[in-house]
Design a protein around this motif. Structure first.
Motif, PDB file in Angstrom:
ATOM      1  N   VAL B 220       0.872  -1.167   0.000  1.00 25.79           N
ATOM      2  CA  VAL B 220       0.000   0.000   0.000  1.00 25.79           C
ATOM      3  C   VAL B 220       0.903   1.208   0.000  1.00 25.79           C
ATOM      4  O   VAL B 220       1.890   1.234   0.728  1.00 25.79           O
ATOM      5  CB  VAL B 220      -0.895   0.002   1.259  1.00 25.79           C
ATOM      6  CG1 VAL B 220      -1.685   1.276   1.339  1.00 25.79           C
ATOM      7  CG2 VAL B 220      -1.798  -1.191   1.256  1.00 25.79           C
ATOM      8  N   GLY B 231      -8.506   5.792   1.510  1.00 27.47           N
ATOM      9  CA  GLY B 231      -8.253   5.670   0.076  1.00 27.47           C
ATOM     10  C   GLY B 231      -7.101   4.725  -0.216  1.00 27.47           C
ATOM     11  O   GLY B 231      -6.985   4.187  -1.290  1.00 27.47           O
ATOM     12  N   GLY B 232      -6.257   4.549   0.787  1.00 27.14           N
ATOM     13  CA  GLY B 232      -5.057   3.719   0.587  1.00 27.14           C
ATOM     14  C   GLY B 232      -5.398   2.290   0.258  1.00 27.14           C
ATOM     15  O   GLY B 232      -4.691   1.643  -0.498  1.00 27.14           O
ATOM     16  N   ASP B 234      -7.842   1.260  -1.438  1.00 29.74           N
ATOM     17  CA  ASP B 234      -8.232   1.117  -2.841  1.00 29.74           C
ATOM     18  C   ASP B 234      -7.000   1.091  -3.731  1.00 29.74           C
ATOM     19  O   ASP B 234      -7.011   0.461  -4.777  1.00 29.74           O
ATOM     20  CB  ASP B 234      -9.142   2.279  -3.245  1.00 29.74           C
ATOM     21  CG  ASP B 234     -10.450   2.239  -2.480  1.00 29.74           C
ATOM     22  OD1 ASP B 234     -10.864   1.122  -2.138  1.00 29.74           O
ATOM     23  OD2 ASP B 234     -11.026   3.307  -2.229  1.00 29.74           O
ATOM     24  N   LYS B 235      -5.998   1.788  -3.273  1.00 23.61           N
ATOM     25  CA  LYS B 235      -4.769   1.809  -4.079  1.00 23.61           C
ATOM     26  C   LYS B 235      -3.921   0.573  -3.834  1.00 23.61           C
ATOM     27  O   LYS B 235      -2.852   0.438  -4.426  1.00 23.61           O
ATOM     28  CB  LYS B 235      -3.954   3.051  -3.727  1.00 23.61           C
ATOM     29  CG  LYS B 235      -4.462   4.323  -4.390  1.00 23.61           C
ATOM     30  CD  LYS B 235      -3.561   5.462  -4.024  1.00 23.61           C
ATOM     31  CE  LYS B 235      -4.334   6.759  -3.908  1.00 23.61           C
ATOM     32  NZ  LYS B 235      -3.624   7.716  -3.043  1.00 23.61           N
ATOM     33  N   THR B 237      -2.071  -2.698  -3.909  1.00 22.59           N
ATOM     34  CA  THR B 237      -1.734  -3.625  -4.978  1.00 22.59           C
ATOM     35  C   THR B 237      -1.042  -4.824  -4.367  1.00 22.59           C
ATOM     36  O   THR B 237      -0.510  -4.752  -3.263  1.00 22.59           O
ATOM     37  CB  THR B 237      -0.782  -2.984  -5.992  1.00 22.59           C
ATOM     38  OG1 THR B 237       0.307  -2.404  -5.276  1.00 22.59           O
ATOM     39  CG2 THR B 237      -1.481  -1.952  -6.824  1.00 22.59           C
TER      40      THR B 237
END
Lengths: 294, 316
Positions: B220, B231-232, B234-235, B237
């Motif tokens: 993250v 929001g992190g 959602d980001k 990966t």
């Protein structure tokens, strides 16, 4: 491993039976071989044991008490929406990836609600699974790959630019030729108009001046004669004298004797008369070669 | 030194004894029939308030294992801080008894045994040791962590999140496998070698009746603060760490490394058989040729050529 041995034997038996069946039905061809390329049997063998009660019993045996709490398990179940084709690597890996992503989301929410730490803080340093040297190698490989891609990109760009410039150049030349043609055309038109309007022949000097507009743009000065070498002071007359002068008499005689021009083949062939004609031979030489006698 | 060691051994022995004493109680509280017995349940709730996962996994392999599979085993050892790696075991003599003894000796509760045959086929045994079930898998599609294309990395010993695809609940044997996998691959909470954060995910997914394993790092983008912003997530990966492998269950046994067979994969063909069939296919050429030759000979014998009427013409 006694069990496994037994099992393998059993499988062998299965296969033997199958082979026999195949042999009875189609003695010549071997259609079953293609099916065996796949790692699975096409249809489930009927001998396979499936002891559902035993399995559930064992499951009850080993499973943790029900209220052990999720924190101990940390397991998340994710629905797989559609069947995944195994042989399509990309979709398969994507399915695994989405499963992992959803799993982490769910787990994160659960952990958050429990107030437990989730990700490692940035300043928490500890031993990693892969060593630093290994990660260094991974990084270097990535860099090399990136560089390769960039280089290839550059090469491609250069090639494209070259192609484009060539095209532009061709376009330019074409345009220039067109321009020239148009100019000449316009001048012609203008002159015609002038002739029609009554200026025809009225102004010869100007016409002579514009002689090049008839399509032969530049004529070299008439001083220069064709066929004259640049350094020839005589203007080509010295050579002309030699060339045009009379044939010497000797040449005439020789020509009559040996022929001049035309195809040689027919002249050189023997005919009936020529074979019997021994005039050309020297009688002395018939008596023998003096050198040979010696 | 020697003294100390003896002492510890003795301690271990006593611990084992204790465990043995505890062991007979275990089935009582976990048998599926416990619901009827009220007093037992009370006992259980008391005991489970202190539920403590004391899983310990013994990881070994057979002799003559190929390097790739050995690396896979070492990767598994890296991933599981609650495991004990042991020396290689002789493959031929590794019948259930010796392995069980070994597990008992190391006071482990489960075992993963990587068995390599013919230097090319890898079988994985997972077993719950004193008396639990055991599974034999065929391992396919092995990629180790050392491969450079897998770029992720995570803390050694952080507890993984286990994700299972929903088709693990489809059938009894999958359920059992899921339970075993959660117990073996789940790192016990507050294990002394484990770390308190979660930065990787294990994926167990059933595709094509095989269990596929993947290991991803959760990455993250860090903000200034340690907390991940809403929001992190959602980001977030995932980066694959490895290893990769694919397990094809062959059999499930009632005991550990043996016992009655509870499940048998009806689709399974052993790799030996596949190879044999391939060979057979290739061997067919010569046999066919010989057959054709004999057939021709028989044909010629059956239909002899008529004597040529002109054959005697010049012989007078």
């Amino acid at each position: 491993m006694g069990v496994s041995n037994k099992e393998s034997r059993q499988f062998n038996e299965d296969s033997m039976e199958e082979d026999d069946l195949e042999d009875v039905s189609e003695p010549e061809s071997e259609p079953e071989s293609e099916d065996e390329e796949d790692v699975k049997l096409t249809e489930p063998s009927k001998k396979a044991i499936f002891n559902r009660d035993g399995l559930l019993d064992k499951l009850g045996d080993i499973s943790w008490p029900e209220n052990a709490g999720w924190v101990h398990k940390l397991s998340v179940d994710i629905d797989q929406e559609q069947q995944v084709d195994v042989n399509d690597d990309l979709t398969r890996e994507l399915a695994f990836y989405t499963q992992a992503v959803e799993g982490t989301r769910k787990a994160f929410e659960k952990l958050q609600s429990m107030g437990l730490p989730f990700l490692r803080p940035e300043d928490y340093y500890a031993e990693m699974v892969k060593t630093d040297s290994h990660m260094e190698r991974v990084k270097s490989r990535l860099l090399v790959e990136k560089k390769k891609i960039e280089e290839a990109d550059e090469r491609r760009k250069a090639r494209d630019a070259k192609k484009l410039s060539k095209e532009i150049q061709a376009q330019k030349l074409k345009e220039r030729a067109k321009q020239k043609k148009e100019d000449i055309e316009s001048v012609k038109k203008w002159r015609k108009q002038r002739q029609q309007s009554g200026f025809a022949g009225g102004d010869k000097g100007s016409e002579l001046d514009l002689a090049f507009e008839d399509g032969k743009p530049f004529e070299k000065s008439s001083n220069k004669r064709p066929g004259v070498a640049p350094g020839d002071r005589s203007g080509g007359k010295a050579r002309q004298g030699v060339k045009v002068g009379k044939k010497p008499k000797k040449r005439d005689i020789k020509d009559s004797k040996f022929g001049y021009g035309g195809r040689k083949g027919s002249k050189k062939q023997n005919m009936a008369e020529t074979t019997n004609d021994l005039r050309g031979f020297n009688k002395d030489s018939l008596s023998g070669n003096k050198k040979r006698k010696r | 030194m020697g003294k100390k060691r003896k002492h510890s051994e003795a301690e271990a022995a006593t611990r084992e004894k204790k465990e043995e004493e505890v062991a007979p109680e275990r089935p009582k509280r976990t048998l599926s029939g416990w619901k009827e017995k009220k007093d037992d349940q009370v006992n259980q709730t008391e005991s489970t308030t202190f539920f403590r996962n004391k899983e310990k996994v013994l990881v070994t392999c057979s002799r003559r294992i190929s390097y790739r599979y050995r690396h896979l085993m070492l990767n598994v050892v890296d991933l599981l801080p609650h495991c004990k790696k042991d020396n290689k075991v002789e493959s031929k003599s590794s019948n259930g008894a010796t392995l069980n003894e070994l597990v008992d000796l190391k006071s482990c509760s489960s075992c993963m045994f990587f068995e390599c045959r013919k230097g090319k086929d890898l079988y994985l045994w997972m077993s719950k040791c004193p008396n639990g079930p055991s599974v034999k898998f065929l391992v396919n599609a092995v990629h180790t962590m050392e491969e450079l294309k897998l770029t992720g990395n995570h803390l050694k010993g952080s507890r993984p999140i286990l994700t299972f695809s929903s088709n693990f609940d489809k059938d009894a044997h999958w359920k059992l496998l899921k339970e075993m996998i959660t117990q073996i691959f789940g790192i016990p909470k507050e294990h002394r070698k484990s770390k308190p954060y979660h930065d990787h995910v294990f994926v167990f997914s059933i595709v094509d009746d095989h269990i596929w394993f993947r290991n991803y790092q959760i990455s993250v983008p860090h903000n200034e603060s340690d907390k991940i912003a809403r929001g992190g997530l959602d980001k977030m990966t995932l980066v694959e760490v490895g290893p990769r492998f694919c397990l094809n269950p062959i059999k499930i046994f009632g005991g550990s490394f043996g016992g009655p067979t509870l499940y048998e994969n009806p689709f399974y063909i052993s790799p030996n058989q596949i190879r044999a069939l391939e060979k057979k296919k290739k061997a067919g050429h010569y046999v066919k040729k010989v057959k054709a030759k004999t057939r021709r000979k028989m044909h010629e014998l059956d239909n002899p050529l008529e004597a040529d009427e002109f054959s005697e013409m010049w012989k007078e």
